[in-house]
Design a protein around this motif. Structure first.
Motif, PDB file in Angstrom:
ATOM      1  N   UNK A  33      -2.380  69.412  23.477  1.00 60.98           N
ATOM      2  CA  UNK A  33      -3.842  69.497  23.479  1.00 60.98           C
ATOM      3  C   UNK A  33      -4.365  68.548  24.556  1.00 60.98           C
ATOM      4  N   UNK A  34      -5.522  68.855  25.115  1.00 60.25           N
ATOM      5  CA  UNK A  34      -6.275  67.890  25.923  1.00 60.25           C
ATOM      6  C   UNK A  34      -7.333  67.330  24.981  1.00 60.25           C
ATOM      7  N   UNK A  35      -7.171  66.079  24.573  1.00 62.74           N
ATOM      8  CA  UNK A  35      -8.058  65.494  23.570  1.00 62.74           C
ATOM      9  C   UNK A  35      -9.225  64.724  24.185  1.00 62.74           C
ATOM     10  N   UNK A  36      -9.122  64.390  25.462  1.00 58.49           N
ATOM     11  CA  UNK A  36     -10.206  63.675  26.131  1.00 58.49           C
ATOM     12  C   UNK A  36     -10.239  64.046  27.600  1.00 58.49           C
ATOM     13  N   UNK A  37     -11.439  64.162  28.133  1.00 59.82           N
ATOM     14  CA  UNK A  37     -11.669  64.175  29.574  1.00 59.82           C
ATOM     15  C   UNK A  37     -12.551  62.967  29.815  1.00 59.82           C
ATOM     16  N   UNK A  38     -12.061  62.032  30.594  1.00 53.85           N
ATOM     17  CA  UNK A  38     -12.798  60.789  30.763  1.00 53.85           C
ATOM     18  C   UNK A  38     -12.963  60.370  32.205  1.00 53.85           C
ATOM     19  N   UNK A  39     -13.930  59.476  32.406  1.00 53.65           N
ATOM     20  CA  UNK A  39     -14.117  58.834  33.701  1.00 53.65           C
ATOM     21  C   UNK A  39     -13.607  57.407  33.557  1.00 53.65           C
ATOM     22  N   UNK A  40     -12.522  57.118  34.220  1.00 56.17           N
ATOM     23  CA  UNK A  40     -11.908  55.803  34.152  1.00 56.17           C
ATOM     24  C   UNK A  40     -12.325  55.018  35.384  1.00 56.17           C
ATOM     25  N   UNK A  41     -12.838  53.801  35.175  1.00 54.35           N
ATOM     26  CA  UNK A  41     -13.270  52.941  36.275  1.00 54.35           C
ATOM     27  C   UNK A  41     -12.521  51.626  36.181  1.00 54.35           C
ATOM     28  N   UNK A  42     -12.003  51.192  37.319  1.00 55.60           N
ATOM     29  CA  UNK A  42     -11.289  49.920  37.382  1.00 55.60           C
ATOM     30  C   UNK A  42     -11.942  49.080  38.481  1.00 55.60           C
ATOM     31  N   UNK A  75      -9.462  78.010  28.972  1.00 54.73           N
ATOM     32  CA  UNK A  75      -9.847  77.127  27.866  1.00 54.73           C
ATOM     33  C   UNK A  75     -10.070  75.699  28.394  1.00 54.73           C
ATOM     34  N   UNK A  76      -9.182  75.229  29.274  1.00 56.32           N
ATOM     35  CA  UNK A  76      -9.346  73.894  29.850  1.00 56.32           C
ATOM     36  C   UNK A  76     -10.606  73.842  30.726  1.00 56.32           C
ATOM     37  N   UNK A  77     -10.887  74.910  31.437  1.00 52.54           N
ATOM     38  CA  UNK A  77     -12.104  74.973  32.229  1.00 52.54           C
ATOM     39  C   UNK A  77     -13.326  74.834  31.317  1.00 52.54           C
ATOM     40  N   UNK A  78     -13.281  75.487  30.152  1.00 52.66           N
ATOM     41  CA  UNK A  78     -14.375  75.370  29.186  1.00 52.66           C
ATOM     42  C   UNK A  78     -14.569  73.944  28.701  1.00 52.66           C
ATOM     43  N   UNK A  79     -13.475  73.213  28.528  1.00 54.31           N
ATOM     44  CA  UNK A  79     -13.567  71.799  28.139  1.00 54.31           C
ATOM     45  C   UNK A  79     -14.252  71.013  29.254  1.00 54.31           C
ATOM     46  N   UNK A  80     -13.856  71.267  30.499  1.00 54.73           N
ATOM     47  CA  UNK A  80     -14.466  70.576  31.645  1.00 54.73           C
ATOM     48  C   UNK A  80     -15.954  70.884  31.753  1.00 54.73           C
ATOM     49  N   UNK A  81     -16.349  72.103  31.441  1.00 57.22           N
ATOM     50  CA  UNK A  81     -17.756  72.481  31.560  1.00 57.22           C
ATOM     51  C   UNK A  81     -18.641  71.677  30.622  1.00 57.22           C
ATOM     52  N   UNK A  82     -18.086  71.099  29.582  1.00 57.60           N
ATOM     53  CA  UNK A  82     -18.850  70.258  28.659  1.00 57.60           C
ATOM     54  C   UNK A  82     -19.014  68.829  29.171  1.00 57.60           C
ATOM     55  N   UNK A  83     -18.393  68.496  30.298  1.00 54.12           N
ATOM     56  CA  UNK A  83     -18.433  67.123  30.818  1.00 54.12           C
ATOM     57  C   UNK A  83     -19.597  66.890  31.765  1.00 54.12           C
ATOM     58  N   UNK A  84     -20.530  67.825  31.852  1.00 52.31           N
ATOM     59  CA  UNK A  84     -21.650  67.726  32.778  1.00 52.31           C
ATOM     60  C   UNK A  84     -22.253  66.320  32.764  1.00 52.31           C
TER      61      UNK A  84
END
Length: 156
Positions: A33-42, A75-84
């Motif tokens: 599963x892809x459980x998170x799409x995140x923006x990681x900043x260092x 399906x993964x594209x649909x997950x990304x579309x929620x990251x607007x």
């Protein structure tokens, strides 16, 4: 691989299955599963005193017991579309976070693409000194002759 190129592949092959190939050549189990799409900043300072900022798009991969589950590109594209609005840029590099066997972040370095399957390749991150011209004896850069680390000089 940037978010832009990653999304282009997902759009081009929406029915394709997804495989994540680990640096050792093994694949993440197909029922991940892809459980998170995140923006990681260092934000950090190197050993020479220079400040840096780095960012990435981090996809957390989780393997559960539901072995009949399969993620398609659509399906993964649909997950990304929620990251607007979550990602400040689609030019961020994409990384996979996976327990391999400890939680590890690995850049996505490429993809073998067919209409049936997208095989995303990963690599292990490598440590590096960002101030070599200050820290490594006898190391010099063009235009900076004589810049090297000597005992007692106070460099890193």
């Amino acid at each position: 691989m940037t978010v832009t190129s990653f999304l282009e592949l997902l759009r081009r092959y929406p029915d394709a299955g997804i495989t994540i190939r680990l640096p050792d050549g093994n694949d993440v189990p197909a029922h991940f599963h892809i459980t998170e799409v995140g923006h990681l900043v260092k934000s950090f300072i190197d050993c020479g005193g220079k400040r840096h900022h780095a960012g990435s798009c981090l996809l957390q991969v989780w393997v559960a017991d539901d072995t009949d589950h399969r993620l398609t590109a659509g399906k993964l594209l649909g997950i990304f579309e929620r990251t607007d609005g979550l990602l400040p840029s689609n030019e961020l590099p994409v990384e996979i976070e996976h327990e391999a066997p400890v939680l590890t972040q690995m850049p996505v370095t490429g993809c073998d693409a067919t209409p049936e399957e997208l095989v995303f390749h990963t690599e292990f991150k490598k440590a590096d000194c960002l101030a070599k011209e200050l820290c490594i004896p006898d190391f010099s850069l063009p235009g900076l002759p004589g810049q090297s680390c000597t005992p007692g000089s106070g460099c890193c």
